[in-house]
Design a protein around this motif. Sequence first.
Motif, mmCIF file in Angstrom:
data_model
loop_
_atom_site.group_PDB
_atom_site.id
_atom_site.type_symbol
_atom_site.label_atom_id
_atom_site.label_comp_id
_atom_site.label_asym_id
_atom_site.label_seq_id
_atom_site.Cartn_x
_atom_site.Cartn_y
_atom_site.Cartn_z
ATOM 1 N N VAL A 2 14.866 -31.289 -28.970
ATOM 2 C CA VAL A 2 14.568 -31.068 -27.462
ATOM 3 C C VAL A 2 13.714 -32.547 -27.324
ATOM 4 C CG1 VAL A 2 13.898 -30.011 -25.321
ATOM 5 C CG2 VAL A 2 15.118 -29.130 -27.278
ATOM 6 N N PRO A 3 13.963 -33.576 -26.364
ATOM 7 C CA PRO A 3 12.793 -34.288 -26.134
ATOM 8 C C PRO A 3 11.712 -33.945 -25.300
ATOM 9 C CG PRO A 3 14.603 -34.511 -24.662
ATOM 10 C CD PRO A 3 15.015 -33.578 -25.466
ATOM 11 N N THR A 4 10.579 -34.326 -25.733
ATOM 12 C CA THR A 4 9.354 -33.981 -24.929
ATOM 13 C C THR A 4 9.342 -34.452 -23.698
ATOM 14 O OG1 THR A 4 8.145 -36.005 -25.720
ATOM 15 C CG2 THR A 4 8.006 -33.730 -27.269
ATOM 16 N N PHE A 59 7.539 -38.606 -18.075
ATOM 17 C CA PHE A 59 8.069 -39.484 -19.193
ATOM 18 C C PHE A 59 9.153 -38.216 -19.930
ATOM 19 C CE2 PHE A 59 4.095 -41.540 -18.425
ATOM 20 C CZ PHE A 59 4.483 -42.655 -18.868
ATOM 21 N N ILE A 60 10.331 -38.832 -20.436
ATOM 22 C CA ILE A 60 11.119 -37.842 -21.120
ATOM 23 C C ILE A 60 11.162 -38.591 -22.542
ATOM 24 C CG2 ILE A 60 13.220 -36.852 -21.118
ATOM 25 C CD1 ILE A 60 13.352 -36.572 -18.321
ATOM 26 N N ASP A 82 21.539 -34.885 -18.779
ATOM 27 C CA ASP A 82 21.773 -35.665 -20.049
ATOM 28 C C ASP A 82 20.204 -35.977 -20.982
ATOM 29 O OD1 ASP A 82 24.327 -35.468 -19.814
ATOM 30 O OD2 ASP A 82 24.690 -37.348 -18.682
ATOM 31 N N LEU A 83 19.396 -36.505 -20.164
ATOM 32 C CA LEU A 83 18.085 -36.926 -20.866
ATOM 33 C C LEU A 83 17.671 -35.801 -21.187
ATOM 34 C CD1 LEU A 83 16.596 -39.444 -18.291
ATOM 35 C CD2 LEU A 83 17.638 -40.018 -20.498
ATOM 36 N N LEU A 84 17.775 -34.761 -20.843
ATOM 37 C CA LEU A 84 16.970 -33.470 -21.264
ATOM 38 C C LEU A 84 17.634 -32.626 -22.371
ATOM 39 C CD1 LEU A 84 15.946 -31.902 -17.743
ATOM 40 C CD2 LEU A 84 14.421 -33.114 -19.599
ATOM 41 N N GLN A 85 18.941 -33.110 -22.731
ATOM 42 C CA GLN A 85 19.625 -32.453 -23.746
ATOM 43 C C GLN A 85 19.037 -32.667 -25.083
ATOM 44 O OE1 GLN A 85 22.251 -30.220 -23.144
ATOM 45 N NE2 GLN A 85 21.659 -30.769 -21.215
ATOM 46 N N VAL A 86 19.396 -31.917 -26.055
ATOM 47 C CA VAL A 86 18.922 -31.790 -27.427
ATOM 48 C C VAL A 86 19.687 -32.891 -27.937
ATOM 49 C CG1 VAL A 86 19.124 -30.632 -29.577
ATOM 50 C CG2 VAL A 86 18.711 -29.369 -27.569
ATOM 51 N N SER A 87 18.968 -33.603 -28.806
ATOM 52 C CA SER A 87 19.617 -34.670 -29.647
ATOM 53 C C SER A 87 19.893 -34.364 -31.154
ATOM 54 C CB SER A 87 18.771 -36.126 -29.383
ATOM 55 O OG SER A 87 17.345 -35.698 -30.266
ATOM 56 N N SER A 88 20.760 -35.038 -31.587
ATOM 57 C CA SER A 88 21.249 -34.654 -32.998
ATOM 58 C C SER A 88 20.253 -35.185 -34.059
ATOM 59 C CB SER A 88 22.723 -34.988 -33.106
ATOM 60 O OG SER A 88 22.823 -36.245 -32.931
ATOM 61 N N VAL A 89 19.349 -36.053 -33.640
ATOM 62 C CA VAL A 89 18.474 -36.584 -34.747
ATOM 63 C C VAL A 89 17.619 -35.797 -35.553
ATOM 64 C CG1 VAL A 89 16.655 -38.480 -35.030
ATOM 65 C CG2 VAL A 89 18.299 -38.547 -32.991
#
Length: 89
Positions: A2-4, A59-60, A82-89
């Motif tokens: 999850v992005p900070t 900041f996201i 979309d910006l708040l979604q979990v990334s797959s990194v």
Amino acid sequence: MVPTVEIYTWSRCPFCSRAKALLDSKNVDYTEYCIDGDDQARAAMATRANGQRSLPQIFIGDQHIGGCDDLYSLDAHGQLDDLLQVSSV
């Protein structure tokens, strides 16, 4: 991952309250930096925000979103989630 989400605020700023209310309505965990009267913290925020000194500054992840109106605009255009979604990194 999850992005900070980070938000620089003043405690009595209505725009800061509106921005936090939107994030709260989406159940977003965020780190708030209340910089009331702290000129050094505001200068550091402005450096990070490409010279922007108004509050809030949001900041996201590593992306500077801008202020309250920018956050609401992203939401209105369906881009905030979309910006708040979990990334797959």
